[in-house]
Design a protein around this motif. Structure first.
Motif, PDB file in Angstrom:
ATOM      1  N   ASP A 181       0.826  -1.219   0.000  1.00 26.22           N
ATOM      2  CA  ASP A 181       0.000   0.000   0.000  1.00 26.22           C
ATOM      3  C   ASP A 181       0.855   1.263   0.000  1.00 26.22           C
ATOM      4  N   ALA A 182       2.059   1.150   0.559  1.00 25.45           N
ATOM      5  CA  ALA A 182       2.936   2.328   0.610  1.00 25.45           C
ATOM      6  C   ALA A 182       3.324   2.797  -0.790  1.00 25.45           C
ATOM      7  N   GLN A 183       3.168   1.932  -1.786  1.00 27.65           N
ATOM      8  CA  GLN A 183       3.549   2.306  -3.160  1.00 27.65           C
ATOM      9  C   GLN A 183       2.447   3.099  -3.870  1.00 27.65           C
ATOM     10  N   ILE A 184       1.284   3.165  -3.268  1.00 31.33           N
ATOM     11  CA  ILE A 184       0.143   3.806  -3.939  1.00 31.33           C
ATOM     12  C   ILE A 184       0.374   5.314  -4.106  1.00 31.33           C
ATOM     13  N   GLU A 185       0.885   5.939  -3.083  1.00 27.46           N
ATOM     14  CA  GLU A 185       1.023   7.403  -3.103  1.00 27.46           C
ATOM     15  C   GLU A 185       1.877   7.883  -4.288  1.00 27.46           C
ATOM     16  N   GLY A 186       3.020   7.239  -4.480  1.00 24.76           N
ATOM     17  CA  GLY A 186       3.904   7.626  -5.584  1.00 24.76           C
ATOM     18  C   GLY A 186       3.229   7.430  -6.931  1.00 24.76           C
ATOM     19  N   LEU A 187       2.506   6.332  -7.069  1.00 26.63           N
ATOM     20  CA  LEU A 187       1.829   6.060  -8.334  1.00 26.63           C
ATOM     21  C   LEU A 187       0.662   7.014  -8.547  1.00 26.63           C
ATOM     22  N   LYS A 188       0.062   7.460  -7.444  1.00 23.59           N
ATOM     23  CA  LYS A 188      -1.029   8.447  -7.554  1.00 23.59           C
ATOM     24  C   LYS A 188      -0.465   9.758  -8.120  1.00 23.59           C
ATOM     25  N   ALA A 189       0.744  10.091  -7.712  1.00 22.82           N
ATOM     26  CA  ALA A 189       1.374  11.308  -8.254  1.00 22.82           C
ATOM     27  C   ALA A 189       1.543  11.158  -9.769  1.00 22.82           C
ATOM     28  N   LEU A 190       1.879   9.964 -10.210  1.00 19.83           N
ATOM     29  CA  LEU A 190       2.022   9.704 -11.649  1.00 19.83           C
ATOM     30  C   LEU A 190       0.674   9.870 -12.359  1.00 19.83           C
ATOM     31  N   THR A 191      -0.350   9.198 -11.866  1.00 18.65           N
ATOM     32  CA  THR A 191      -1.648   9.244 -12.573  1.00 18.65           C
ATOM     33  C   THR A 191      -2.229  10.661 -12.544  1.00 18.65           C
ATOM     34  N   ASP A 192      -2.019  11.382 -11.441  1.00 17.82           N
ATOM     35  CA  ASP A 192      -2.509  12.770 -11.379  1.00 17.82           C
ATOM     36  C   ASP A 192      -1.867  13.627 -12.467  1.00 17.82           C
ATOM     37  N   ARG A 193      -0.587  13.445 -12.635  1.00 27.05           N
ATOM     38  CA  ARG A 193       0.133  14.254 -13.635  1.00 27.05           C
ATOM     39  C   ARG A 193      -0.324  13.897 -15.051  1.00 27.05           C
ATOM     40  N   ILE A 194      -0.563  12.612 -15.288  1.00 25.36           N
ATOM     41  CA  ILE A 194      -1.029  12.193 -16.625  1.00 25.36           C
ATOM     42  C   ILE A 194      -2.423  12.768 -16.877  1.00 25.36           C
ATOM     43  N   HIS A 195      -3.283  12.665 -15.875  1.00 25.44           N
ATOM     44  CA  HIS A 195      -4.650  13.173 -16.040  1.00 25.44           C
ATOM     45  C   HIS A 195      -4.658  14.692 -16.210  1.00 25.44           C
ATOM     46  N   ALA A 196      -3.749  15.364 -15.535  1.00 23.98           N
ATOM     47  CA  ALA A 196      -3.707  16.833 -15.600  1.00 23.98           C
ATOM     48  C   ALA A 196      -3.446  17.335 -17.017  1.00 23.98           C
ATOM     49  N   VAL A 197      -2.775  16.530 -17.829  1.00 24.36           N
ATOM     50  CA  VAL A 197      -2.512  16.959 -19.215  1.00 24.36           C
ATOM     51  C   VAL A 197      -3.422  16.220 -20.207  1.00 24.36           C
ATOM     52  N   GLY A 198      -4.460  15.600 -19.680  1.00 23.53           N
ATOM     53  CA  GLY A 198      -5.466  14.990 -20.559  1.00 23.53           C
ATOM     54  C   GLY A 198      -5.201  13.558 -20.968  1.00 23.53           C
ATOM     55  N   GLY A 199      -4.226  12.921 -20.347  1.00 24.35           N
ATOM     56  CA  GLY A 199      -3.896  11.546 -20.734  1.00 24.35           C
ATOM     57  C   GLY A 199      -4.663  10.490 -19.958  1.00 24.35           C
TER      58      GLY A 199
END
Ligand code: SF4
Length: 641
Positions: free
Chosen positions: A80-98
């Motif tokens: 579960d500790a790995q979720i936060e870092g991956l959330k940062a990834l998905t947030d950044r992708i979504h922020a640019v429409g990906g």
């Protein structure tokens, strides 16, 4: 010009709507931290593709457990500790429409026990041909544990904000090892029939579904042709696909090849462009769910559009195309296909050592997204580049983009240098695309190009640049062998069509150039012999193309002498020593020299009165491959102060 309609048709899969049909499939980047957590470098690498407009990005294979992978430098989804870092990834992708999906996997017998400290596991205790270790056959209880780990990893992916999950059931990894009759010899419920061998995958799909819910898209990466005797072929793969569809898979992502046949998994030049899409098309015929097809080197939007238009698949995989040009979809949409940098299938960067992360030969910025400052220079300089090979041109493009005023002088009547020769051997025509792209960019950036102009003292005085770049390439190295200089012709002259070789040809030097020249001539029906002093032919070539090249040399009946040292060359003969015995090849029509190259040296008198900075680049600095040369060129351009 082809207009793109099918590519840019949106597609909806459960809760997910993708803006277009171009998919970046999983590629190991070697960019995450050693503890399998993600970092800014990894995020920027994916973010660039999202900005470039790809319909869906699929991450590289994420670990379902600490011991699941071939390396620890893979993203983890086992804690579960790995979720936060991956959330940062998905947030950044979504922020640019990906849109982004997480791929989850276990390598099984293709893993790396040295890295994980745990023995390899597999359906049966049968060694993968590429491994030394015999794996341990998994027990039923262990399979159930792994099924749960797949499920929990998928749930973590959903919690981390991924738009979909992809279960990796291909490429010779654990789930595909179970499906394949080549690696699964079990006699329990997980073996035997097609249903039995697919049971582990079905259990995984069902457990993932239970945990992620009905509306969350599940993709399955399926190997639909292993290309091994006794392995999974296309007809049985269609059955497997139907079983998985019934189990709840929403999208079938069809690839091919396993470790011993990985030239089909990551096809290099030499595999006909688009030739593998028929496998995915065959699977689509028996499924109701959408199919993504790995076509084999689909590197331009024209081919992707044509594949989609012919209704062979619903989406097209363009993984390496995204390394070569993360902005391919946007450029296609805007009608700027001339700006698309196409993958050439060299696999030098994407399957190379990747010690600092993934690289691409034609795009030196890939994998290095955090390293360069693209803001224009505050102090633009006048730069003179001597040499219009790919190093000089790449430097000029990078420097001009920074706002410097650049002039290239090239002594021949064409740009491209020795790279023009690299595109001549069989299967390598697309290597020339790099030169075409460079010429287009140089023109758009208003770089001055003066052909048939050689750098000399007066030119340097007239131009008076703030910086001189010397990228004057290399020349053929002729070893001191009696008669070689007199009777030999260079491999480059043969490849450029500057000489007629006749029928019986000996090639001295079995490096990549010698081997490719041999293939070039032998495929014209000529009788060719290679004499190489080391134990291996084309040893500097990347593994996949080398495999195809050696296969081709055998098919063309090229005679190979390794550990063989040429002692003398005569008008129509070559004398060489092998295993302590002297042998002679006679009645030769041509003796070809392919014994490597040495850097060209600039006459030091030219620089006598020049006090400004001089930068040495490319093969003129040291003979090396295209990947290294272009990396060096952009590093030099961005180092200008
Ligand atoms: Fe394509 Fe070569 Fe780049 Fe790999 S390194 S993506 S094969 S151009």
């Amino acid at each position: 010009m082809i207009t793109f309609q099918k590519i840019f048709e949106p597609i909806t899969i459960k809760s997910l709507t993708l803006p277009n049909r171009l998919v970046v499939s999983a590629m190991r980047s070697n960019m995450v931290n050693d503890d399998s957590t993600v970092n800014e470098k990894f995020i920027r690498y994916h973010e660039e593709k999202a900005k470039g407009g790809w319909g869906l990005i699929i991450t590289e294979n994420c670990l379902i457990s600490p011991e699941a992978g071939v390396s620890k430098k893979l993203p983890g989804l086992y804690d579960d500790a790995q979720i936060e870092g991956l959330k940062a990834l998905t947030d950044r992708i979504h922020a640019v429409g990906g849109k982004i999906a997480a791929q989850i996997y276990h390598a099984g017998r293709a893993g790396n026990s040295a890295a994980t400290g745990k023995p390899l596991v597999a359906p049966s205790a049968i060694r993968d041909h590429t491994q030394k270790e015999i794996p341990k056959a998994l027990t039923t209880t262990e399979i159930e544990t792994l099924t749960e780990q797949f499920g929990q990893a998928a749930l973590r992916a959903k919690r981390a904000g991924f738009d979909a999950i992809e279960i990796h059931g291909a490429s010779g990894y654990l789930l595909s090892q179970f499906v394949s009759p080549y690696s699964n010899k079990r006699t329990d419920a997980y073996g035997g029939t097609t249903q039995g061998r697919t049971k582990f995958s079905v259990d995984v799909v069902k457990r993932v579904r239970e945990l992620v819910g009905e509306d969350y898209p599940i993709f399955y990466r399926l190997c639909v042709n292993e290309y091994v005797e006794g392995g999974l072929g296309i007809d049985e793969a269609k059955v497997v696909a139907r079983i998985l569809e019934a189990a709840g898979v929403d999208v079938m992502h069809c690839t091919q090849g396993i470790f011993v046949t990985n030239e089909y998994t990551t096809p290099p030049y030499g595999i006909t462009k688009g030739s593998l899409i028929s496998n995915a098309a065959a699977v689509k015929q028996v499924l109701k769910i959408p199919v993504i097809g790995v076509g084999g080197r689909v590197n331009d939007p024209d081919m992707a559009e044509t594949i989609l238009l012919s209704n062979q698949v619903d989406m097209v995989t363009m993984a390496r195309a995204s390394l070569a040009d993360p902005y391919l979809p946007t450029k296609a949409k805007q009608g700027h296909t001339e700006d698309i940098l196409q993958c050439i299938g060299c696999v030098q960067g994407c399957l190379g050592p990747r010690t600092d992360g993934i690289r691409c030969l034609v795009n030196p910025f890939t994998g290095r997204e955090t390293e360069f400052d693209f803001t224009p220079s505050q102090t633009p300089k006048n730069i003179l580049v001597a040499g219009g090979g790919i190093s000089g041109c790449e430097f000029a493009i990078a420097a001009a983009r920074k706002g410097h005023r650049v002039t290239i002088v090239e002594k021949s009547d064409e740009l491209g240098g020795q790279w023009r020769i690299a595109s001549v051997p069989k299967g390598k025509a697309e290597f020339a695309n790099l030169i075409t792209w460079q010429k287009t960019q140089l023109a758009k950036l208003n770089v001055t190009i003066r052909l048939q102009t050689e750098l000399d003292k007066s030119l340097l005085q007239t131009e008076a640049p703030d910086l001189l770049v010397v990228a004057i390439g290399s020349h053929l190295f002729i070893p001191p062998i009696t008669g070689l200089n007199e009777y030999g012709v260079s491999a480059h002259d043969v490849l450029l069509g500057n000489c007629e070789t006749g029928n019986r040809v000996a090639i001295i030097g079995g490096g990549l150039v010698g081997a490719e020249t041999a293939e070039f001539l032998a495929s014209q029906g000529k009788e060719v012999t290679i004499i190489e002093m080391t134990p291996a032919i084309a040893k500097e070539a990347a593994a996949n193309p080398r495999k195809l090249l050696l296969r081709s040399l055998e098919a063309c009946h090229v005679t190979l002498y390794t550990n063989a040292k040429v002692s003398e060359v005569r008008r129509e003969a070559v004398v060489f020593e092998k295993d302590g015995t002297y042998q002679e090849l006679t009645n030769l029509d041509t003796i070809v020299i392919a014994t490597g190259s040495r850097p060209n040296e600039l006459d030091s008198a030219i620089l006598e009165d020049f006090s400004k900075q001089v930068v040495l680049l490319g093969d003129a600095k040291s003979a090396k491959n295209g990947l290294q040369n272009l990396q060096e060129a952009v590093e030099a351009a961005y180092a200008i102060s």
